[in-house]
Design a protein around this motif. Structure first.
Motif, PDB file in Angstrom:
ATOM      1  N   LEU A 165       0.790  -1.230   0.000  1.00  0.00           N
ATOM      2  CA  LEU A 165       0.000   0.000   0.000  1.00  0.00           C
ATOM      3  C   LEU A 165       0.816   1.271   0.000  1.00  0.00           C
ATOM      4  O   LEU A 165       0.333   2.323  -0.387  1.00  0.00           O
ATOM      5  CB  LEU A 165      -0.867   0.047   1.268  1.00  0.00           C
ATOM      6  CG  LEU A 165      -1.928  -1.013   1.437  1.00  0.00           C
ATOM      7  CD1 LEU A 165      -2.730  -0.703   2.676  1.00  0.00           C
ATOM      8  CD2 LEU A 165      -2.815  -1.042   0.214  1.00  0.00           C
ATOM      9  N   ALA A 166       2.050   1.187   0.535  1.00  0.00           N
ATOM     10  CA  ALA A 166       2.798   2.428   0.748  1.00  0.00           C
ATOM     11  C   ALA A 166       4.289   2.172   0.686  1.00  0.00           C
ATOM     12  O   ALA A 166       4.746   1.028   0.798  1.00  0.00           O
ATOM     13  CB  ALA A 166       2.428   3.021   2.105  1.00  0.00           C
ATOM     14  N   VAL A 167       5.042   3.261   0.521  1.00  0.00           N
ATOM     15  CA  VAL A 167       6.505   3.215   0.488  1.00  0.00           C
ATOM     16  C   VAL A 167       7.016   3.653   1.855  1.00  0.00           C
ATOM     17  O   VAL A 167       6.673   4.745   2.337  1.00  0.00           O
ATOM     18  CB  VAL A 167       7.044   4.159  -0.617  1.00  0.00           C
ATOM     19  CG1 VAL A 167       8.571   4.170  -0.613  1.00  0.00           C
ATOM     20  CG2 VAL A 167       6.508   3.750  -1.994  1.00  0.00           C
ATOM     21  N   GLY A 168       7.816   2.823   2.503  1.00  0.00           N
ATOM     22  CA  GLY A 168       8.393   3.155   3.803  1.00  0.00           C
ATOM     23  C   GLY A 168       8.188   2.039   4.812  1.00  0.00           C
ATOM     24  O   GLY A 168       7.583   1.010   4.471  1.00  0.00           O
ATOM     25  N   GLU A 169       8.768   2.177   6.062  1.00  0.00           N
ATOM     26  CA  GLU A 169       9.078   3.492   6.512  1.00  0.00           C
ATOM     27  C   GLU A 169      10.486   3.903   6.125  1.00  0.00           C
ATOM     28  O   GLU A 169      11.421   3.109   6.151  1.00  0.00           O
ATOM     29  CB  GLU A 169       8.871   3.614   8.029  1.00  0.00           C
ATOM     30  CG  GLU A 169       9.755   2.724   8.898  1.00  0.00           C
ATOM     31  CD  GLU A 169       9.436   2.965  10.378  1.00  0.00           C
ATOM     32  OE1 GLU A 169       8.992   2.022  11.034  1.00  0.00           O
ATOM     33  OE2 GLU A 169       9.614   4.096  10.889  1.00  0.00           O
ATOM     34  N   SER A 170      10.579   5.200   5.835  1.00  0.00           N
ATOM     35  CA  SER A 170      11.858   5.838   5.568  1.00  0.00           C
ATOM     36  C   SER A 170      11.796   7.183   6.270  1.00  0.00           C
ATOM     37  O   SER A 170      10.767   7.539   6.832  1.00  0.00           O
ATOM     38  CB  SER A 170      12.046   6.011   4.065  1.00  0.00           C
ATOM     39  OG  SER A 170      13.233   6.714   3.795  1.00  0.00           O
ATOM     40  N   GLY A 171      12.895   7.920   6.250  1.00  0.00           N
ATOM     41  CA  GLY A 171      12.852   9.228   6.904  1.00  0.00           C
ATOM     42  C   GLY A 171      14.207   9.618   7.436  1.00  0.00           C
ATOM     43  O   GLY A 171      15.242   9.177   6.915  1.00  0.00           O
ATOM     44  N   LEU A 172      14.177  10.439   8.485  1.00  0.00           N
ATOM     45  CA  LEU A 172      15.416  10.972   9.067  1.00  0.00           C
ATOM     46  C   LEU A 172      15.335  10.865  10.583  1.00  0.00           C
ATOM     47  O   LEU A 172      14.341  11.268  11.186  1.00  0.00           O
ATOM     48  CB  LEU A 172      15.602  12.445   8.670  1.00  0.00           C
ATOM     49  CG  LEU A 172      15.609  12.735   7.159  1.00  0.00           C
ATOM     50  CD1 LEU A 172      15.601  14.253   6.910  1.00  0.00           C
ATOM     51  CD2 LEU A 172      16.800  12.089   6.456  1.00  0.00           C
ATOM     52  N   ASP A 173      16.375  10.316  11.183  1.00  0.00           N
ATOM     53  CA  ASP A 173      16.438  10.196  12.636  1.00  0.00           C
ATOM     54  C   ASP A 173      17.733  10.834  13.112  1.00  0.00           C
ATOM     55  O   ASP A 173      18.780  10.205  13.162  1.00  0.00           O
ATOM     56  CB  ASP A 173      16.360   8.718  13.050  1.00  0.00           C
ATOM     57  CG  ASP A 173      16.049   8.557  14.532  1.00  0.00           C
ATOM     58  OD1 ASP A 173      16.638   9.308  15.336  1.00  0.00           O
ATOM     59  OD2 ASP A 173      15.217   7.697  14.882  1.00  0.00           O
ATOM     60  N   TRP A 174      17.617  12.111  13.448  1.00  0.00           N
ATOM     61  CA  TRP A 174      18.792  12.862  13.919  1.00  0.00           C
ATOM     62  C   TRP A 174      19.059  12.588  15.403  1.00  0.00           C
ATOM     63  O   TRP A 174      20.050  13.009  15.941  1.00  0.00           O
ATOM     64  CB  TRP A 174      18.586  14.365  13.754  1.00  0.00           C
ATOM     65  CG  TRP A 174      18.679  15.017  12.405  1.00  0.00           C
ATOM     66  CD1 TRP A 174      18.480  16.359  12.177  1.00  0.00           C
ATOM     67  CD2 TRP A 174      19.000  14.464  11.117  1.00  0.00           C
ATOM     68  NE1 TRP A 174      18.648  16.654  10.835  1.00  0.00           N
ATOM     69  CE2 TRP A 174      18.963  15.504  10.167  1.00  0.00           C
ATOM     70  CE3 TRP A 174      19.319  13.174  10.661  1.00  0.00           C
ATOM     71  CZ2 TRP A 174      19.222  15.315   8.813  1.00  0.00           C
ATOM     72  CZ3 TRP A 174      19.569  12.977   9.306  1.00  0.00           C
ATOM     73  CH2 TRP A 174      19.526  14.036   8.408  1.00  0.00           C
ATOM     74  N   PHE A 175      18.108  11.904  16.064  1.00  0.00           N
ATOM     75  CA  PHE A 175      18.243  11.659  17.504  1.00  0.00           C
ATOM     76  C   PHE A 175      19.191  10.487  17.748  1.00  0.00           C
ATOM     77  O   PHE A 175      20.194  10.630  18.433  1.00  0.00           O
ATOM     78  CB  PHE A 175      16.873  11.388  18.113  1.00  0.00           C
ATOM     79  CG  PHE A 175      16.911  11.126  19.593  1.00  0.00           C
ATOM     80  CD1 PHE A 175      17.165  12.159  20.485  1.00  0.00           C
ATOM     81  CD2 PHE A 175      16.695   9.841  20.089  1.00  0.00           C
ATOM     82  CE1 PHE A 175      17.212  11.918  21.850  1.00  0.00           C
ATOM     83  CE2 PHE A 175      16.741   9.598  21.452  1.00  0.00           C
ATOM     84  CZ  PHE A 175      16.996  10.636  22.335  1.00  0.00           C
ATOM     85  N   LYS A 176      18.886   9.357  17.131  1.00  0.00           N
ATOM     86  CA  LYS A 176      19.763   8.193  17.338  1.00  0.00           C
ATOM     87  C   LYS A 176      20.939   8.212  16.369  1.00  0.00           C
ATOM     88  O   LYS A 176      22.017   7.758  16.693  1.00  0.00           O
ATOM     89  CB  LYS A 176      18.956   6.896  17.208  1.00  0.00           C
ATOM     90  CG  LYS A 176      17.993   6.755  18.372  1.00  0.00           C
ATOM     91  CD  LYS A 176      17.414   5.366  18.483  1.00  0.00           C
ATOM     92  CE  LYS A 176      16.580   5.240  19.744  1.00  0.00           C
ATOM     93  NZ  LYS A 176      15.585   4.170  19.662  1.00  0.00           N
ATOM     94  N   GLU A 177      20.689   8.676  15.153  1.00  0.00           N
ATOM     95  CA  GLU A 177      21.743   8.813  14.140  1.00  0.00           C
ATOM     96  C   GLU A 177      22.570   7.533  13.986  1.00  0.00           C
ATOM     97  O   GLU A 177      23.802   7.588  13.988  1.00  0.00           O
ATOM     98  CB  GLU A 177      22.630  10.026  14.475  1.00  0.00           C
ATOM     99  CG  GLU A 177      23.107  10.726  13.216  1.00  0.00           C
ATOM    100  CD  GLU A 177      23.897  12.015  13.476  1.00  0.00           C
ATOM    101  OE1 GLU A 177      23.586  12.730  14.448  1.00  0.00           O
ATOM    102  OE2 GLU A 177      24.812  12.273  12.689  1.00  0.00           O
ATOM    103  N   TYR A 178      21.897   6.385  13.872  1.00  0.00           N
ATOM    104  CA  TYR A 178      22.605   5.119  13.672  1.00  0.00           C
ATOM    105  C   TYR A 178      23.275   5.058  12.299  1.00  0.00           C
ATOM    106  O   TYR A 178      24.228   4.323  12.114  1.00  0.00           O
ATOM    107  CB  TYR A 178      21.634   3.930  13.815  1.00  0.00           C
ATOM    108  CG  TYR A 178      21.137   3.686  15.216  1.00  0.00           C
ATOM    109  CD1 TYR A 178      21.874   4.110  16.327  1.00  0.00           C
ATOM    110  CD2 TYR A 178      19.938   3.008  15.443  1.00  0.00           C
ATOM    111  CE1 TYR A 178      21.414   3.871  17.615  1.00  0.00           C
ATOM    112  CE2 TYR A 178      19.478   2.760  16.723  1.00  0.00           C
ATOM    113  CZ  TYR A 178      20.215   3.195  17.815  1.00  0.00           C
ATOM    114  OH  TYR A 178      19.756   2.950  19.076  1.00  0.00           O
ATOM    115  N   SER A 179      22.735   5.765  11.316  1.00  0.00           N
ATOM    116  CA  SER A 179      23.382   5.897  10.013  1.00  0.00           C
ATOM    117  C   SER A 179      23.769   7.358   9.831  1.00  0.00           C
ATOM    118  O   SER A 179      23.090   8.248  10.361  1.00  0.00           O
ATOM    119  CB  SER A 179      22.425   5.482   8.884  1.00  0.00           C
ATOM    120  OG  SER A 179      22.335   4.083   8.782  1.00  0.00           O
TER     121      SER A 179
END
Ligand SMILES: [Zn+2]
Ligand SMILES: [Zn+2]
Length: 254
Positions: free
Chosen positions: A88-102
């Motif tokens: 149904l949808a694309v994701g999850e994707s996004g930005l995580d500046w808190f943990k910043e594992y990547s």
């Protein structure tokens, strides 16, 4: 009847009591669940589980935590899955500046890739955003994607207004039931009716009464009750509204 728009039921947390979890969900009025993939393996699992359970719908994507390993092979698989009718949808994707594992650059690149795919396939984008609202808004505006959801929305009114202006929905999780989150609760009370959804993000983020424990779809009812109270409506009205919104956004057959 409620729709849980963000659940990770494919993880080991649910291995021991999967059918009891589903039974409790049904008893709590959760009629449909969106199983959100977080990497290649779980996106495939979501598709497989949805083939066995008519109350599940799958999505496919790679979480910002794993953006660093989002290579050509992974892109090809995610693209192929997202093209399938039942996804149904694309994701999850996004930005995580808190943990910043990547690294941030890898997250930005992976998120823009998902956003472009969402636009190309005309399927909504499921956005994971942690301490990165302005950067998420920039990617959305730059790629021109106009349909999707900020899952587990944790911003305030400014962020809610900008997300809505960009065409996005706001999905509220157990976090909205925590009394200390006054800015989030104010944003939830004021958000436009046609753009709100509810989710568990289970096994994470249980509502207030279950804090510290594993979250599960049956607990969506508590989040929905809280949201209804914040917005001055009844649980039945809130459930009908958010389910209709979820059906429209994800183009679920009614
Ligand atoms: Zn997330
Ligand atoms: Zn998630």
């Amino acid at each position: 009847m409620l729709i849980d728009t963000h659940a990770h039921l494919f993880w080991r947390d649910f291995e021991g009591d999967f059918s009891a979890v589903l039974e409790r969900a049904r008893a709590a009025g959760v009629e449909h669940l969106v199983l959100v993939g977080t990497d290649v393996r779980t996106s495939l699992q979501a598709v497989e589980m949805a083939a066995l359970h008519p109350e599940f719908s799958p999505t496919a994507g790679v979480h910002p935590h794993d953006a660093a390993s989002f290579d050509e092979a992974a892109r090809a698989t995610i693209r192929e899955l997202c093209q399938r009718e039942q996804v149904l949808a694309v994701g999850e994707s996004g930005l995580d500046w808190f943990k910043e594992y990547s690294p941030r650059a890898a997250q930005l690149e992976a998120f823009a890739w998902h956003a472009r795919l969402s636009k190309e396939l005309d399927k909504p984008l499921i956005v994971h955003c942690r301490d990165a609202f302005d950067a998420c808004f920039e990617v959305i505006a730059a790629t021109g994607v106009q349909r999707g959801v900020f899952h587990c929305f944790t911003g305030g009114q400014r962020e809610a207004e900008r997300a809505v202006e960009l065409g996005f929905h706001l999905s509220f999780s157990g976090v909205v039931t925590y009394p200390k989150n006054t800015e989030l609760r104010a944003a939830a009370a004021a958000a436009p009716a046609e753009r709100i959804l509810v989710e568990t993000d289970c096994p994470f983020l249980p509502p207030q009464s279950a804090r510290g424990r594993r979250n599960e779809p049956a607990l969506l009812r508590e989040t929905a009750e809280c949201l209804a109270q914040l917005r001055g409506s009844t649980l039945a009205e809130l459930a009908a509204l958010t389910s209709a919104n979820a059906r429209a956004l994800f183009r679920l057959p009614s």
